[in-house]
Design an enzyme around this catalytic site. Structure first.
Site, PDB file in Angstrom:
ATOM      1  CG  HIS A 121      10.755   6.340 -45.451  1.00 29.96           C
ATOM      2  ND1 HIS A 121      11.779   5.633 -46.029  1.00 29.96           N
ATOM      3  CD2 HIS A 121       9.891   6.612 -46.463  1.00 29.96           C
ATOM      4  CE1 HIS A 121      11.538   5.501 -47.329  1.00 29.96           C
ATOM      5  NE2 HIS A 121      10.389   6.086 -47.617  1.00 29.96           N
ATOM      6  CG  HIS A 131       4.423   2.852 -50.125  1.00 20.58           C
ATOM      7  ND1 HIS A 131       5.390   2.043 -49.584  1.00 20.58           N
ATOM      8  CD2 HIS A 131       5.045   4.034 -50.376  1.00 20.58           C
ATOM      9  CE1 HIS A 131       6.546   2.711 -49.506  1.00 20.58           C
ATOM     10  NE2 HIS A 131       6.363   3.914 -50.003  1.00 20.58           N
ATOM     11  CG  HIS A 156      12.771   9.181 -51.143  1.00 21.85           C
ATOM     12  ND1 HIS A 156      13.255   9.020 -49.864  1.00 21.85           N
ATOM     13  CD2 HIS A 156      11.803   8.240 -51.291  1.00 21.85           C
ATOM     14  CE1 HIS A 156      12.603   8.044 -49.259  1.00 21.85           C
ATOM     15  NE2 HIS A 156      11.718   7.545 -50.096  1.00 21.85           N
ATOM     16  CD  GLU A 159      10.228   3.305 -49.591  1.00 17.05           C
ATOM     17  OE1 GLU A 159      10.421   4.377 -50.166  1.00 17.05           O
ATOM     18  OE2 GLU A 159       9.404   3.187 -48.646  1.00 17.05           O
TER      19      GLU A 159
HETATM   20  C1  DHB Z   1       4.965   8.462 -49.343  1.00 18.34           C
HETATM   21  C2  DHB Z   1       5.639   7.287 -49.013  1.00 18.34           C
HETATM   22  C3  DHB Z   1       6.999   7.178 -49.213  1.00 18.34           C
HETATM   23  O1  DHB Z   1       7.732   6.055 -48.937  1.00 18.34           O
HETATM   24  C4  DHB Z   1       7.709   8.245 -49.727  1.00 18.34           C
HETATM   25  O2  DHB Z   1       9.044   8.120 -49.859  1.00 18.34           O
HETATM   26  C5  DHB Z   1       7.063   9.419 -50.079  1.00 18.34           C
HETATM   27  C6  DHB Z   1       5.672   9.525 -49.893  1.00 18.34           C
HETATM   28  C7  DHB Z   1       3.503   8.607 -49.125  1.00 18.34           C
HETATM   29  O3  DHB Z   1       2.810   7.634 -48.804  1.00 18.34           O
HETATM   30  O4  DHB Z   1       3.003   9.740 -49.232  1.00 18.34           O
HETATM   31 FE    FE Z   2       9.868   6.274 -49.591  1.00 16.72          FE
END
Ligand code: DHB
Ligand code: FE
Length: 282
Positions: A12, A194, A59, A241
């Site tokens: 997302h 991430h 978020h 996530e």
């Molecule tokens: C990014 C990834 C995410 O899951 C998020 O909620 C906000 C930013 C990103 O990689 O920039």
């Molecule tokens: Fe996210």
């Protein structure tokens, strides 16, 4: 009796939505990501469900950080696109499915999953970007009403992967016992690996992600055995996530057919993944 016809797991990352909104999908930076989506979008275009259920995390845009529902569900007839600080995305607001949502939450509570009930909710990139991955050109409206199912993945302690999978299985039973609609699509969103901040900012783990993509299709129990600390260590503090994909997978049949997978590093700071499952193949 309603039937889940497909499940879609997708990242997302907000910049995926921004790239679409700004007409950058053919840009050399973005083209490989969007080319990877094409076969899934094509397959889905001919298979619009009557209702979609979208498992996602907020978020701190729809719910303040002083309240953290571990699991939640939306029973509203309408969800506004959240303003995350730079204006609302110019995509349609979301039409809900209150009657079905009430059926689901009653059945889930009877099964011991005490979800927080949202009768009002703004939905952020965690929700709208997966809708855009599914439907790049929604026009005036998304393809069908959507029920949000919310999971806390942003504050420790997140629910366990096993609990997420069990919630998905209960959700699958609750969907099957609902007479009001025919077909249902289920989206599990977030991930893949991430980490956005801290000493490991920028961390991605393609080896873990490929293991996850394989196991979520064929051996989801392998993923439910991992502790939240394993997800954070192996996939990054935001890579956890991915437990939301397990809610989606739990709602599907034990045997599914993988229609398409895609994987691209990086989208922004994130390993972007997609997995589409045909639930009628078992
Ligand atoms: C990014 C990834 C995410 O899951 C998020 O909620 C906000 C930013 C990103 O990689 O920039
Ligand atoms: Fe996210």
């Amino acid at each position: 009796m309603s039937e889940v016809i497909w499940g879609l797991g997708t990242s997302h990352v907000p910049s995926i939505g921004a790239a679409m909104d700004r007409g950058l999908v053919a840009d050399p930076l973005w083209a490989p990501l969007f080319e990877g989506y094409a076969p899934a979008r094509e397959w889905l275009a001919g298979r619009n469900p009557d209702v979609a259920i979208l498992i996602y995390n907020d978020h701190a845009n729809g719910v303040d950080l002083d309240i953290t529902p571990t699991f939640g569900i939306g029973t509203a007839d309408h969800y506004r696109v959240a303003d995350e600080g730079f204006g609302r995305r110019r995509v349609p607001d979301v039409v809900g499915a209150p009657e079905m949502a009430f059926h689901l939450v009653q059945n889930l509570i009877d099964e011991g999953f005490d979800l927080t009930v949202f009768s009002e909710l703004d939905v952020d990139h965690g929700f709208t970007v997966p809708l855009s991955v599914w439907t790049p050109d929604p026009g005036e409206a998304w393809p069908c009403p959507v029920i949000p199912v919310m999971v806390n993945v942003i504050r420790y302690p997140q629910p366990s992967a096993a609990r997420c999978y069990a919630l998905g299985q209960a959700l699958g039973r609750a969907i099957a016992s609902y007479d009001g609609v025919g077909t249902v699509g289920v989206l599990g969103t977030g991930g893949m690996s991430h980490q956005l901040a801290g000493a490991r900012a920028g961390f991605v783990n393609p080896e873990f992600d490929h293991m996850f993509l394989d196991a979520v299709a064929r051996d989801p129990e392998k993923l439910t055995a991992l502790h939240r600390d394993d997800y954070i260590r192996l996939a990054g503090s935001e890579g956890i996530e991915l437990i939301m994909w397990l809610v989606m997978r739990g709602a599907l049949n034990p045997t599914v057919r993988t229609v398409h997978t895609a994987y691209h590093v990086p989208a922004s700071n994130t390993a972007a993944g997609l997995a589409l499952f045909d639930n009628r193949a078992g």
